[in-house]
Scaffold this motif. Structure first.
Motif, mmCIF file in Angstrom:
data_model
loop_
_atom_site.group_PDB
_atom_site.id
_atom_site.type_symbol
_atom_site.label_atom_id
_atom_site.label_comp_id
_atom_site.label_asym_id
_atom_site.label_seq_id
_atom_site.Cartn_x
_atom_site.Cartn_y
_atom_site.Cartn_z
ATOM 1 N N ASN A 1 51.570 42.463 25.702
ATOM 2 C CA ASN A 1 50.825 41.425 26.024
ATOM 3 C C ASN A 1 51.589 39.822 25.066
ATOM 4 O O ASN A 1 51.885 39.250 26.072
ATOM 5 C CB ASN A 1 49.238 41.441 25.802
ATOM 6 C CG ASN A 1 49.151 42.503 27.383
ATOM 7 O OD1 ASN A 1 49.817 42.570 28.142
ATOM 8 N ND2 ASN A 1 47.327 42.467 27.035
ATOM 9 N N TYR B 1 41.212 42.319 35.889
ATOM 10 C CA TYR B 1 40.300 41.011 35.830
ATOM 11 C C TYR B 1 41.953 40.446 35.383
ATOM 12 O O TYR B 1 42.027 41.139 34.325
ATOM 13 C CB TYR B 1 39.570 40.663 34.623
ATOM 14 C CG TYR B 1 38.969 39.589 35.003
ATOM 15 C CD1 TYR B 1 38.119 39.130 35.947
ATOM 16 C CD2 TYR B 1 39.866 38.889 33.955
ATOM 17 C CE1 TYR B 1 37.860 37.596 35.504
ATOM 18 C CE2 TYR B 1 39.800 37.284 33.906
ATOM 19 C CZ TYR B 1 38.162 36.680 34.945
ATOM 20 O OH TYR B 1 38.215 35.433 34.540
ATOM 21 N N ARG B 2 42.423 39.414 36.105
ATOM 22 C CA ARG B 2 43.483 38.333 35.544
ATOM 23 C C ARG B 2 42.812 36.812 36.063
ATOM 24 O O ARG B 2 42.525 36.794 36.418
ATOM 25 C CB ARG B 2 44.807 38.487 35.692
ATOM 26 C CG ARG B 2 44.733 40.175 36.204
ATOM 27 C CD ARG B 2 46.388 40.381 37.206
ATOM 28 N NE ARG B 2 47.094 41.615 37.616
ATOM 29 C CZ ARG B 2 46.674 42.155 38.595
ATOM 30 N NH1 ARG B 2 45.180 42.093 39.551
ATOM 31 N NH2 ARG B 2 47.168 43.609 38.801
ATOM 32 N N SER C 1 50.470 37.073 36.293
ATOM 33 C CA SER C 1 50.689 38.549 35.799
ATOM 34 C C SER C 1 51.661 39.709 36.415
ATOM 35 O O SER C 1 52.733 40.361 35.801
ATOM 36 C CB SER C 1 48.599 39.173 35.592
ATOM 37 O OG SER C 1 49.334 40.592 35.954
ATOM 38 N N GLY D 1 46.747 44.242 34.989
ATOM 39 C CA GLY D 1 45.511 44.525 35.138
ATOM 40 C C GLY D 1 44.316 45.075 34.352
ATOM 41 O O GLY D 1 43.860 45.149 34.578
ATOM 42 N N GLY E 1 45.544 46.647 31.989
ATOM 43 C CA GLY E 1 46.053 46.682 29.812
ATOM 44 C C GLY E 1 44.838 46.844 28.699
ATOM 45 O O GLY E 1 45.166 47.435 27.844
ATOM 46 N N LEU E 2 44.092 45.590 29.557
ATOM 47 C CA LEU E 2 43.071 45.481 28.107
ATOM 48 C C LEU E 2 41.777 46.427 28.565
ATOM 49 O O LEU E 2 41.660 46.804 27.517
ATOM 50 C CB LEU E 2 42.807 44.358 28.197
ATOM 51 C CG LEU E 2 44.061 43.219 27.756
ATOM 52 C CD1 LEU E 2 43.414 41.908 28.366
ATOM 53 C CD2 LEU E 2 44.182 43.182 26.492
ATOM 54 N N ALA E 3 41.455 46.889 29.441
ATOM 55 C CA ALA E 3 40.719 47.399 29.556
ATOM 56 C C ALA E 3 40.410 49.252 29.282
ATOM 57 O O ALA E 3 40.029 50.068 28.572
ATOM 58 C CB ALA E 3 41.137 48.065 31.286
HETATM 59 P P1 ADP Z 1 47.894 42.046 32.259
HETATM 60 O O1 ADP Z 1 48.427 43.923 33.056
HETATM 61 O O2 ADP Z 1 47.802 41.167 33.485
HETATM 62 O O3 ADP Z 1 48.577 41.859 31.448
HETATM 63 P P2 ADP Z 1 45.372 43.099 30.828
HETATM 64 O O4 ADP Z 1 44.969 43.889 31.679
HETATM 65 O O5 ADP Z 1 46.961 43.110 29.789
HETATM 66 O O6 ADP Z 1 46.405 42.631 31.737
HETATM 67 O O7 ADP Z 1 45.221 41.629 30.685
HETATM 68 C C1 ADP Z 1 44.267 40.745 32.012
HETATM 69 C C2 ADP Z 1 44.482 39.439 31.485
HETATM 70 O O8 ADP Z 1 44.143 38.742 30.106
HETATM 71 C C3 ADP Z 1 46.054 39.187 31.834
HETATM 72 O O9 ADP Z 1 46.211 39.141 33.846
HETATM 73 C C4 ADP Z 1 46.141 37.610 31.369
HETATM 74 O O10 ADP Z 1 45.956 36.407 32.174
HETATM 75 C C5 ADP Z 1 45.582 37.455 30.102
HETATM 76 N N1 ADP Z 1 46.584 38.176 28.893
HETATM 77 C C6 ADP Z 1 46.451 38.869 28.082
HETATM 78 N N2 ADP Z 1 46.849 39.441 27.050
HETATM 79 C C7 ADP Z 1 47.365 38.259 26.901
HETATM 80 C C8 ADP Z 1 48.364 37.056 25.330
HETATM 81 N N3 ADP Z 1 47.822 38.042 24.646
HETATM 82 N N4 ADP Z 1 48.192 35.562 25.872
HETATM 83 C C9 ADP Z 1 48.001 35.225 27.088
HETATM 84 N N5 ADP Z 1 46.630 35.634 28.015
HETATM 85 C C10 ADP Z 1 46.398 37.404 27.791
#
Ligand code: ADP
Length: 224
Positions: free
Chosen positions: A128, A174-175, A181, A188, A190-192
């Motif tokens: 990310n 959630y994005r 993204s 959407g 990755g962070l979950a």
């Molecule tokens: P994605 O696959 O969309 O990156 P994630 O679950 O990893 O999904 O992240 C969710 C959302 O958080 C992303 O769509 C982005 O809007 C925001 N995000 C995550 N990491 C960052 C980062 N390092 N800088 C800016 N925005 C980020």
């Protein structure tokens, strides 16, 4: 029910796009080489998206299944070894964007970890950081031992995230900016996955971020 509905919604766009372009190709004049190549490129991009979403869903369900059955095994281990493996896994993508990954970790820092899972969480965070940073910038990966906890931080100087979204970005699908993204190949999820893995380690994940200033994601693990 909500999960099935979200997943179906997420899969619908790439499938509709692929179907649309395949039909266009079937109906059209395949001698138009340039168009054919362009359409195949779009189909390929959306197939990659489908694949990425399914890979991430399988990862999440694998972690959940392991938790429910034998439980996730945590063993005392060196944090720097995991950090190095994660950095190595992201090196190519970073180099493609001319982004430097800077690793700082004392080799004495240890925690109770599941190395492959922790590596996956860090790869997601570094991935990310690279995705949401401009070419030529620096991404920092640091681990520190601070009293009762080990903190692993991934820092970038990218686009940043407005405060109102901080709570919600760890939710599935959630994005902040859907189009952005998707363009960057995001799912959407990755962070979950990162949050799930942190909780599996009896830890947590937090974010500090401001638009235009960059973001710092921190995995907090209990000291062994
Ligand atoms: P994605 O696959 O969309 O990156 P994630 O679950 O990893 O999904 O992240 C969710 C959302 O958080 C992303 O769509 C982005 O809007 C925001 N995000 C995550 N990491 C960052 C980062 N390092 N800088 C800016 N925005 C980020």
């Amino acid at each position: 029910r909500e999960c099935v509905s979200n997943v179906s919604h997420e899969l619908k766009t790439p499938i509709t796009t692929i179907k649309g372009f395949v039909e266009t190709l079937l109906d059209g004049d395949l001698d138009e080489q340039e168009d054919t190549r362009k359409f195949l490129g779009i189909i390929s991009k959306h197939s990659d998206r489908l694949n990425a979403i399914i890979e991430d869903l399988l990862s999440l369900s694998r972690i959940e299944r392991e938790e429910e059955s034998a439980g996730i095994e945590l063993v005392p281990g060196s944090v720097d070894v995991v950090l190095m493996a994660a950095v190595q896994a992201c090196e190519l993508k970073a180099r493609d964007k001319n982004i430097t990954l800077e690793l700082a970790c004392d080799s004495t820092i240890r925690a109770r970890i599941n190395p492959p899972l922790l590596e996956q969480a860090l790869v997601n965070l570094i991935d990310n950081a690279v995705k949401y940073s401009d070419p030529g910038s620096v991404v920092g990966i640091e681990a520190v031992s601070a009293g009762q906890e080990i903190r692993i931080e991934v820092l970038d100087r990218g686009c940043g995230i407005p405060t109102g979204h901080h709570e919600r970005i760890f939710e599935r699908f959630y994005r902040v900016d859907k189009a952005r993204s998707r363009n960057l190949g995001g799912t959407g999820l990755g962070l979950a996955i990162v949050k799930h893995i942190a909780v599996t380690h009896s830890g947590s994940v937090s974010v500090q971020s401001a638009p235009g200033k960059g973001s710092t994601f921190t995995i907090h693990l209990p000291s062994p």
